[in-house]
Structures are given as C-alpha cells and as structure tokens.
Design an enzyme around this catalytic site. Structure first.
Site, PDB file in Angstrom:
ATOM      1  N   LYS A  50      26.533  17.572  24.165  1.00 22.54           N
ATOM      2  CA  LYS A  50      25.307  17.262  23.767  1.00 22.54           C
ATOM      3  C   LYS A  50      25.193  17.686  22.135  1.00 22.54           C
ATOM      4  CE  LYS A  50      20.427  18.341  24.907  1.00 22.54           C
ATOM      5  NZ  LYS A  50      19.411  18.902  25.655  1.00 22.54           N
ATOM      6  N   SER A 125      15.955  16.042  27.760  1.00 23.11           N
ATOM      7  CA  SER A 125      16.323  15.701  26.502  1.00 23.11           C
ATOM      8  C   SER A 125      17.833  15.514  26.720  1.00 23.11           C
ATOM      9  CB  SER A 125      16.096  16.700  25.516  1.00 23.11           C
ATOM     10  OG  SER A 125      16.832  18.027  25.781  1.00 23.11           O
ATOM     11  N   SER A 149      15.756  19.758  30.881  1.00 21.86           N
ATOM     12  CA  SER A 149      16.445  18.759  30.226  1.00 21.86           C
ATOM     13  C   SER A 149      17.767  18.495  30.740  1.00 21.86           C
ATOM     14  CB  SER A 149      16.713  19.039  28.796  1.00 21.86           C
ATOM     15  OG  SER A 149      15.415  18.766  28.068  1.00 21.86           O
TER      16      SER A 149
HETATM   17  N1  GLN Z   1      10.711  18.174  28.463  1.00 25.81           N
HETATM   18  C1  GLN Z   1      10.628  19.404  28.074  1.00 25.81           C
HETATM   19  C2  GLN Z   1      10.289  19.653  26.826  1.00 25.81           C
HETATM   20  O1  GLN Z   1      10.039  18.750  26.091  1.00 25.81           O
HETATM   21  C3  GLN Z   1      12.008  20.294  28.515  1.00 25.81           C
HETATM   22  C4  GLN Z   1      13.019  19.955  27.192  1.00 25.81           C
HETATM   23  C5  GLN Z   1      14.335  20.855  27.469  1.00 25.81           C
HETATM   24  O2  GLN Z   1      14.549  21.292  28.644  1.00 25.81           O
HETATM   25  N2  GLN Z   1      15.055  20.899  26.529  1.00 25.81           N
HETATM   26  O3  GLN Z   1      10.079  20.661  26.250  1.00 25.81           O
END
Ligand code: GLN
Length: 447
Positions: A50, A125, A149
């Site tokens: 990532k 994400s 995410s």
């Molecule tokens: N969807 C969540 C957010 O936008 C989780 C994101 C994540 O785990 N990095 O904060």
C-alpha cells in the site's frame, strides 16, 4: 495465481521467471489501476505494498498530491521483516488519499476498479491491495486498517483481509492517519497465507512506542480442528442487506458443521461507533497531517511569505475528503467543543471496549458482518455521510483494538462476493486463524 505458501518454495530461477511474467501481466491490465508503480526491490517473493508504507529510496505518497516527489528515507519495519523472511516489495498499490475513505475513489492517481466487475468499487482505503490480489495480479499484499480498510476491500474483492491486535505490527514507517487505530495487516488469497504473512510482519519493534513487543507466532500451532464457542449477533444484523443476512446464515451452518458451538449475544447500537470513530479519527488525523506544510515533505506551492506558502501548499495538495476531515478534527479539538465531543468520544470508546470484553467472557470468537452489503457501484456513496455510515460494521474493532479477519462466504446473484468477519479477543490471533481456517474449509470459497 500461486499462493504465498507455494511461492515460498520456489527456487531463485523459478522466482525470477515468475516475477517477469507477473510484471507483464500487470502491464497488460492498466485499466484496473491497482498498481501505482511496479518495481522489483529484491530477490524475494513479490508482495504488493500500500502506498502509505515506506520502502527505502522509493516514492511513497499515501495516494496524495501533497506527497508527490517524496522519497522514503528508510524502510518501514514491516518491509525489513519481509526482506528477512525472503519476501520483497514489488509494487506500490493504490489507496484513498491518506487512507480516508471506503471506495479508493479519493486517490490522486484516480480510482481503482473492482476486479470482479468494473462497475463496482473495490472498497477502501486499501482498494489497490484488494484489487491486485483479487485480480490475480499479486500473490499477497499489505494494507492498513484504521476503521476497516483491510477487511472491507478484502470482502468486496473476494479475498482474505486481516487486521491484527493494536500493537502487534509495528507502525514505524506507516504514514499515520489515526495513530491509536492504525494497524498494518495481510491481504491474501486464503486464510493460511494470511497467517503466514501475519507471522512475518508482526512482532517487536523498538522504534514504535505503541508496539506490544510480543513475538509469539501462529503458523506452527494452526489447528482447524479446535472446537470453539462462537457468538452470533442477530439484532446487530438489522442494518445489513439480504445478501449479508444470507451469508451470515450460511456461515452459521458451516461453523456448526465444523463442530463449533454457536451462542447468541447482543452488541451495542452501531450508531455510537460511527460518532466515536469519526471524532477520534479526525482529531488524530488533523494532528498527524499538520506536518505536511510544504517545507519538510513533498510538494510545495510557493507564496509571498511563509504563511501563504502553507496555505497554498495545503489548499492545492490535499483533496476534498482530507480537507473535510481536517476541518472536522480541528472543530472537535477546539476549546469549548473538546469536552463535548473529543472527551465524550473517548468515553464511548471505553464502553465499546467493555461491551466486547463482556461477550468474550465466555466465547472465543464473534461472527459479524464487515459491511452492510456487497461492494456498492461507483457513485452510490457520493455523499460523505453515506460513506461514513457504511463503516458501521468495521470500526468498533479498531476502537477496541481487537484482531479480526474477513473472508469471503458466497457470491450474490450478481456474482459479487459477500464477506463476513470473525473477531477475537486482543492478542488471540491464534484462535482467530484457527476458527477462520475451519470456516474457510467448510465454505470452500475460491478467490
Ligand atoms: N472508511 C474509514 C475511514 O474513512 C476507514 C478507513 C481506514 O481504515 N483507513 O476513515
């Protein structure tokens, strides 16, 4: 695609041929937009990384314009651990800007498509990681999970995603979103590969003060025959789609068939999770993102004076979702509102943690949805509030610091994968993997 377990047995020559073929295959599939950049960084088994995890001397941008041109000065601890185990970073994969999002649409590099059907989002994400593995363009990937995410995109792309207990995996070299919630974890084709990759990246690290400094491993003790007590949450399911309810029923039958004992429990209303998470995460994000000022990192847009340089750099460098969260985070931390919002969110966080602890008094694992439905189509979650609400089933795990693993259970009538998650007590990754392995064995879903 060969599994990680198989790849680890390849000879140097076989690995070289495999990597050449992989590179050709990735370049032949540019429309998926899973990879930002492909580069072979060593002799090891290739792993997709990532874009918020540092690989020394390579660009790292957290999917943001503000970090264009920034080169990582050191390896994240997880990258050193990969190298030590005979693996290597092979490509940087796409993500929502600064890991804020649920669809991978907010990346500076444009959206990633779902490999099963390009009309659907891959989740976020870590959407690039999930799409690369789901499309057969990576053996395995690393993602990061602040509020779902890893687990949610894994479910949307039909792969396995695991978030370790907070403190199990070093955050040194991970671009911080919300430091008290972030964890790096494996995204793989199956449960056993997830356990293998988890063992490799987890463990002590002196450079991360929140690291638990524990080095116990799961793979040598994996046991899908253990009989466990698993809690199901009938009331909690009310906000889930029919697809998720069907997958839940199927998973319960599979767990019973494997000899596990199923008991019913209740969880707090998930609306508390959303409030506590979006206050905590944005407050920490505001603080973490303050360092991107155009002076120390990446892109700079020059102004007449220092203040104008800050303003121009941040106005042009950050995307809309990141700016929205910086504003929200500053608001909840500002004097007058701090007690009403931030402190209350921390108290709520404790209540959530206690609710889990109570369930784990007499059960080994919890079976839970990971998302309210299958992957949405592009455009369906265009309102920020709708996107935040889609996190109802993933974020309490991060607030409580627990380990959880999402795995695919079935496909719906449109052919989209439906995943669920198992949740374990803190530091009990062993039971998490044992239970997940037996569920996977009974379900027999192939990525
Ligand atoms: N969807 C969540 C957010 O936008 C989780 C994101 C994540 O785990 N990095 O904060």
């Amino acid at each position: 695609m060969i599994t990680l377990k198989e790849a680890l047995t390849l000879s140097k020559e076989e690995l070289k041929t495999f990597k050449d073929d992989l590179q050709t295959k990735i370049e032949a599939n540019p429309e998926l937009n899973a990879y930002i950049d492909v580069k072979d960084t060593g002799d090891g088994v290739p792993i997709a990384i990532k874009d918020n995890i540092q690989v020394k001397d390579w660009s790292v941008t957290s999917g943001s314009n503000i970090l264009q041109g920034y080169i990582a000065p050191y390896n994240a601890t997880v990258i050193n651990k990969l190298t030590d185990a005979g693996l290597s970073a092979f490509g940087r994969v796409n993500m929502d800007e600064f890991a804020m999002g649920s669809t991978t649409e907010s990346s500076f590099y444009g959206k990633t498509l779902n490999p099963i059907n390009p009309e659907y989002v891959p989740g976020g994400s870590s959407g690039g990681s999930a799409a690369a593995v789901g499309a057969g363009l990576a053996i395995a990937a690393l993602g990061s999970d602040t509020g779902g995410s890893i687990r949610q995109p894994a479910a949307f792309c039909g792969i396995v995603g695991m978030k370790p207990t907070y403190g199990r995996v070093s955050r040194y070299g991970l671009g911080a979103y919300a430091s008290s919630l972030d964890q790096i974890g494996p995204m793989t084709q199956n449960v056993e590969d997830a356990a293998i990759l988890y063992d490799i990246i987890s463990g002590s690290c002196e450079k991360d003060s929140t690291n638990a400094q524990r080095d116990d491993k799961v793979v040598p003790f994996l046991n899908a025959e253990r009989k466990l007590t698993i809690a199901v949450l009938p009331k909690y399911l009310e906000n889930a789609s029919q697809d998720v309810k069907d997958a839940y029923a199927k998973a319960i039958e599979a767990l019973k068939a494997q000899g596990h004992t199923i008991v019913e429990r209740d969880m707090l209303d998930a609306k508390f999770d959303i409030s506590a998470y979006y206050i905590t995460a944005t407050a920490e994000a505001t603080t973490n993102l303050a360092r991107y000022d155009g002076i120390r990192y990446g892109n700079r847009v020059d102004g007449k004076n220092l203040e104008e340089t800050f303003i121009k750099t941040r106005s042009e460098g950050f995307g809309d979702e990141v700016k929205r969260r910086i504003m929200l985070g500053n608001f909840v931390l500002s004097s007058g509102y701090y007690e009403a919002y931030y402190v209350k969110a921390q108290k709520t966080r404790h209540i959530i943690k206690d609710a889990y602890a109570k369930i784990f008094d007499d059960v080994d694992l919890i079976l839970s949805p990971i998302a309210p439905g299958v992957a949405p189509k592009f455009g369906e979650l265009s309102k920020p509030m709708d996107m935040y609400l889609s996190d109802i089933y993933s974020i309490s795990v991060n607030l409580a610091g627990l380990p959880a693993l999402s795995l695919p259970i079935m496909k719906n009538t449109d052919g989209m994968p439906v995943g669920l998650q198992l949740i374990a007590p803190a530091y009990d990754e062993q039971t998490l993997f044992d239970g997940a392995l037996s569920l996977e064995r009974e379900i027999g879903y192939k990525a």
